[in-house]
Design an enzyme around this catalytic site. Structure first.
Site, PDB file in Angstrom:
ATOM      1  N   THR A 150      14.332  51.711  -9.884  1.00 53.01           N
ATOM      2  CA  THR A 150      14.491  51.583  -8.434  1.00 53.01           C
ATOM      3  C   THR A 150      14.360  52.953  -7.785  1.00 53.01           C
ATOM      4  OG1 THR A 150      15.935  49.663  -8.646  1.00 53.01           O
ATOM      5  CG2 THR A 150      16.059  50.889  -6.579  1.00 53.01           C
ATOM      6  N   LEU A 176      21.276  54.413  -8.677  1.00 51.71           N
ATOM      7  CA  LEU A 176      20.144  53.502  -8.607  1.00 51.71           C
ATOM      8  C   LEU A 176      19.605  53.390 -10.023  1.00 51.71           C
ATOM      9  CD1 LEU A 176      18.220  54.825  -5.455  1.00 51.71           C
ATOM     10  CD2 LEU A 176      19.593  52.746  -5.613  1.00 51.71           C
ATOM     11  N   ASP A 177      19.206  52.182 -10.451  1.00 47.09           N
ATOM     12  CA  ASP A 177      18.673  52.077 -11.807  1.00 47.09           C
ATOM     13  C   ASP A 177      17.352  52.845 -11.892  1.00 47.09           C
ATOM     14  OD1 ASP A 177      16.281  50.176 -11.630  1.00 47.09           O
ATOM     15  OD2 ASP A 177      17.822  48.948 -10.692  1.00 47.09           O
ATOM     16  N   ALA A 178      16.936  53.132 -13.107  1.00 40.83           N
ATOM     17  CA  ALA A 178      15.799  54.033 -13.317  1.00 40.83           C
ATOM     18  C   ALA A 178      14.534  53.563 -12.607  1.00 40.83           C
ATOM     19  CB  ALA A 178      15.536  54.190 -14.817  1.00 40.83           C
TER      20      ALA A 178
END
Length: 260
Positions: A114, A110-112
């Site tokens: 999210t 998951l991107d930072a």
């Protein structure tokens, strides 16, 4: 090998060690025909298996017989990067691996910015299947976006939009609740694991993401797990992941089993 020790281990002993139930209860399961070994009902109390190679299901749910395997669900907080070691010194997943007490790794990313459901495990084979784009595990996100989302925008998401790295379509997209304060909450479900895909899709239809949380990964639901909290998956949840990985990795074998 006549006169030697019987091969394998007793089924009830293995399942009790795996935490399914006590030996006595497992014996009741066996007699009731609720257990399958390699796809066949095992209804004899003397059944022996080889835990390293045999596949066992209870009520159709695969059982992990290797007690050294760990499966955890993390509600990843905002600002944490999906890696075990970040060269830029940002908060990473190493603290959660330390809490687990095992050498576990994240399944996918998951991107930072999210938040939400991330699986950690030391089962490398399962992690590979679940994270590999070709297997297309379904994921559901809740996105708080700018603007009032109209039916046409939802239709575009479902029919597909063209991004820099190719076209992409959501499996499902719907508005959750009533828009408020110039913002709308949209639920998006898709199979893709492309980088920042939900954010890019929503931006493409004119609704930049303000907040994004992954609520579901395959058969797993985040539920009420708080941000930064982590828990072991239940036996049923692990079984559902094993079944998903088995069917995704072996479509030919699955189809062969269905043939008469």
């Amino acid at each position: 090998m006549s006169g030697g020790e019987p091969e394998g281990e007793r089924l009830q002993k293995v399942l009790a060690a795996a935490g399914v139930a006590s030996r006595r209860v497992v014996e009741q399961y066996i007699v009731a025909g609720r257990i399958r070994v390699n796809g066949r009902v095992a209804d004899e109390l003397g059944t022996r298996i080889h835990p390293e190679t045999d596949r066992v299901e209870v009520d159709g749910v695969p059982i992990q017989l290797d007690t050294a395997k760990r499966y955890l669900m993390l509600n990843k907080p905002k600002g944490v990067v999906s890696t075990m070691s970040d060269e830029n010194g940002r908060p990473d997943l190493s603290r959660y691996a330390e809490q687990a007490g095992e050498r576990v790794y994240n399944v996918g990313r998951l991107d930072a910015e999210t938040t939400g459901l991330l699986v950690l495990t030391n089962d490398g084979e399962l992690a590979h299947v679940l994270a590999h784009p070709s297997f297309g595990v379904e994921k559901t996100y809740l996105a708080t976006v700018r603007g009032v989302v109209k039916p046409d925008a939802l239709r575009r998401l479902r029919q597909g939009v063209e991004l820099d790295d190719g076209p992409i379509a959501a499996d499902r997209a719907r508005v959750v609740g009533e828009p408020s304060g110039g913002r709308t909450i949209v639920e998006v479900t898709l199979h893709s694991g492309r980088n920042r895909i939900v954010r890019r899709m929503l931006a493409e239809v004119g609704h930049p993401v303000i907040e994004l949380v992954r609520r579901q990964f395959g058969p797993l639901h985040l539920g009420s797990l708080g941000a930064g909290r982590m828990r072991d998956l239940t036996k049923v949840e692990v079984g559902s992941l094993l079944a998903l990985a088995r069917d995704a990795a072996e479509p030919d074998a699955k189809n062969a089993r269905r043939k008469p």
